[in-house]
Design a protein around this motif. Structure first.
Motif, short mmCIF file in Angstrom:
data_model
loop_
_atom_site.label_atom_id
_atom_site.label_comp_id
_atom_site.label_asym_id
_atom_site.label_seq_id
_atom_site.Cartn_x
_atom_site.Cartn_y
_atom_site.Cartn_z
N PHE A 1 0.70 -1.22 -0.03
CA PHE A 1 -0.24 0.09 -0.01
C PHE A 1 0.82 1.25 -0.11
CE2 PHE A 1 -2.41 -3.30 2.12
CZ PHE A 1 -3.62 -3.15 1.71
N ARG A 2 1.91 1.42 -0.71
CA ARG A 2 3.12 2.42 -0.79
C ARG A 2 2.24 3.55 -1.30
NH1 ARG A 2 8.20 0.65 0.33
NH2 ARG A 2 9.15 2.60 -0.79
N GLY A 3 2.03 4.69 -0.53
CA GLY A 3 1.65 5.77 -1.00
C GLY A 3 0.21 5.88 -1.23
N THR A 4 -0.57 4.87 -0.82
CA THR A 4 -1.97 4.73 -1.32
C THR A 4 -2.62 5.83 -0.31
OG1 THR A 4 -1.36 2.39 -1.52
CG2 THR A 4 -3.74 3.09 -1.26
N SER A 5 -3.82 6.13 -1.09
CA SER A 5 -4.65 6.82 -0.13
C SER A 5 -5.66 6.34 0.58
CB SER A 5 -5.51 8.15 -1.45
OG SER A 5 -4.55 8.88 -1.91
N MET A 6 -5.86 6.03 1.78
CA MET A 6 -6.56 5.38 2.62
C MET A 6 -7.42 6.14 3.57
SD MET A 6 -4.10 1.99 2.87
CE MET A 6 -5.34 0.74 3.17
N CYS B 1 -10.12 -7.26 10.59
CA CYS B 1 -9.27 -7.86 9.57
C CYS B 1 -7.91 -8.07 10.03
CB CYS B 1 -9.16 -6.54 8.56
SG CYS B 1 -10.77 -6.03 7.64
N ARG B 2 -6.95 -8.71 9.12
CA ARG B 2 -5.81 -9.08 9.25
C ARG B 2 -4.88 -8.79 8.27
NH1 ARG B 2 -3.11 -14.89 9.97
NH2 ARG B 2 -1.25 -14.30 11.31
N PHE B 3 -3.90 -7.98 8.58
CA PHE B 3 -2.77 -7.66 7.56
C PHE B 3 -1.36 -8.23 8.10
CE2 PHE B 3 -6.09 -4.41 7.58
CZ PHE B 3 -6.26 -3.92 6.47
N VAL B 4 -0.85 -9.06 7.23
CA VAL B 4 0.24 -9.64 7.73
C VAL B 4 1.42 -9.19 6.60
CG1 VAL B 4 1.26 -11.92 8.03
CG2 VAL B 4 -1.00 -11.81 8.39
N GLU B 5 2.52 -8.70 7.37
CA GLU B 5 3.71 -8.09 6.43
C GLU B 5 3.27 -7.42 5.27
OE1 GLU B 5 6.55 -11.40 5.57
OE2 GLU B 5 5.99 -12.48 7.58
N CYS B 6 2.44 -6.51 5.66
CA CYS B 6 2.13 -5.81 4.63
C CYS B 6 2.82 -4.19 4.62
CB CYS B 6 0.57 -5.28 4.72
SG CYS B 6 -0.42 -6.56 4.21
N ASP B 7 3.03 -3.69 3.34
CA ASP B 7 3.94 -2.56 3.26
C ASP B 7 2.93 -1.16 3.22
OD1 ASP B 7 5.68 -0.51 2.94
OD2 ASP B 7 6.56 -1.39 1.15
N PHE B 8 2.82 -0.33 4.31
CA PHE B 8 2.02 0.99 3.96
C PHE B 8 3.06 2.15 4.06
CE2 PHE B 8 -0.79 -2.01 6.33
CZ PHE B 8 -1.84 -1.94 5.76
N THR B 9 4.07 1.98 3.48
CA THR B 9 5.22 3.17 3.51
C THR B 9 4.45 4.35 2.63
OG1 THR B 9 6.95 1.78 3.63
CG2 THR B 9 7.37 3.86 2.68
N THR C 1 -10.84 -1.48 14.26
CA THR C 1 -11.43 -2.10 15.25
C THR C 1 -11.22 -3.71 15.52
OG1 THR C 1 -13.34 -0.43 15.53
CG2 THR C 1 -13.65 -2.52 16.80
N GLU C 2 -10.44 -4.33 16.32
CA GLU C 2 -10.24 -5.54 16.55
C GLU C 2 -9.42 -6.13 15.29
OE1 GLU C 2 -13.73 -7.34 17.87
OE2 GLU C 2 -13.39 -6.82 19.66
N SER C 3 -8.72 -5.05 14.61
CA SER C 3 -7.91 -5.87 13.46
C SER C 3 -6.33 -6.05 13.89
CB SER C 3 -7.94 -4.75 12.50
OG SER C 3 -9.20 -4.34 11.70
N ALA C 4 -5.89 -6.73 13.12
CA ALA C 4 -4.59 -7.05 13.28
C ALA C 4 -3.58 -6.57 12.11
CB ALA C 4 -4.18 -8.74 13.58
N PHE C 5 -2.58 -5.90 12.59
CA PHE C 5 -1.52 -5.34 11.67
C PHE C 5 -0.10 -6.00 12.08
CE2 PHE C 5 -4.72 -2.36 11.24
CZ PHE C 5 -4.93 -1.85 10.17
N GLU C 6 0.25 -7.19 11.57
CA GLU C 6 1.37 -8.15 12.30
C GLU C 6 2.61 -7.82 11.48
OE1 GLU C 6 0.02 -11.84 13.69
OE2 GLU C 6 -1.85 -11.13 12.47
N ASN C 7 3.71 -7.27 11.79
CA ASN C 7 4.77 -7.11 10.98
C ASN C 7 4.55 -6.31 9.93
OD1 ASN C 7 6.60 -8.68 13.09
ND2 ASN C 7 5.43 -10.42 12.03
N CYS C 8 4.05 -5.39 10.09
CA CYS C 8 3.54 -4.34 8.96
C CYS C 8 4.68 -2.99 9.00
CB CYS C 8 2.26 -3.91 9.00
SG CYS C 8 1.04 -5.14 8.50
N ALA D 1 4.09 6.81 7.11
CA ALA D 1 2.74 6.93 7.07
C ALA D 1 2.09 7.83 7.64
CB ALA D 1 2.24 5.58 7.35
N ASN D 2 0.99 8.40 7.12
CA ASN D 2 0.29 9.54 7.80
C ASN D 2 -0.83 8.99 8.38
OD1 ASN D 2 -1.06 11.86 8.59
ND2 ASN D 2 -0.57 13.05 7.06
#
Length: 201
Positions: A34-39, A47-55, A65-72, A77-78
């Motif tokens: 998700f590099r530079g993505t408008s979110m 939800c679960r995000f595993v090793e995702c890139d939000f640079t 709410t009750e989501s997981a961002f593991e090793n992201c 990021a803003n």
């Protein structure tokens, strides 16, 4: 406005796309980019995000709410006025991320990289920061009651006027902290004095 429910994404590249105002429910993202993505104003639930890139991603006013961002990776990021409620963030990197106005309602932020993060005046009660890297972080006037800070890296952190009552602080070297005006339990005070070489009878 879009909605994804019970979707699974593996190695999908969303970089620099417009994903604003979406609603994600029980979705899984594995090694997605998700590099530079408008979110902005996106919401996630379960939800679960595993090793995702939000640079460099824009997550302003997003709610999770009750989501997981593991090793992201959230480097640069803003996350201005974003909110994380009962989320699992273990192992994620927030280097140079914009965290002003962020809200953390409990959750597990253990093993995260929050070096130099500005968390002043934040309500961080019951948040788990086990072995988190908070080197040089600004925690002035933060409410850390019953937070789990065991083995956290707090060298050069500013904890002035913070509230540490009930917090777990095993393995913290108080000599490296700025603690003027901090509120502590009697047990914390005894541990602090021992670090400074005092003998407690």
């Amino acid at each position: 406005m879009y909605q994804y429910i019970d979707r699974h994404f593996d190695h999908v590249d969303f970089s620099h796309s417009d994903q604003r105002e979406g609603e994600l429910i029980r979705c899984t993202f594995e090694k997605c980019t998700f590099r530079g993505t408008s979110m902005e104003e996106i919401t996630t639930s379960g939800c679960r995000f595993v090793e995702c890139d939000f640079t460099g991603a824009l997550l302003n006013a997003s709610m999770h709410t009750e989501s997981a961002f593991e090793n992201c990776n959230f480097q640069e990021a803003n996350l201005f006025v974003s909110k994380f409620t009962h989320c699992k963030m273990t192992g994620s990197d927030f280097s140079q991320a914009q965290l002003d106005g962020i809200t953390l309602e409990e959750g597990d932020w253990s093993y995260t990289n929050l070096r130099h993060a500005n968390l002043a005046k934040q309500n961080l009660r019951n948040v788990r920061f086990i072995e988190a890297d908070l080197y040089g972080a600004n925690l002035e006037k933060a409410d850390l009651r019953k937070a789990e800070l065991s083995m956290a890296q707090l060298t050069k952190a500013n904890l002035q006027q913070s509230d540490l009552r009930g917090a777990l602080i095993d393995g913290i070297d108080f000599r490296t902290l700025s603690l003027r005006g901090a509120r502590m339990d009697t047990a914390h005070g005894a541990a602090f004095l021992k670090v400074l070489g005092a003998k407690i009878d």
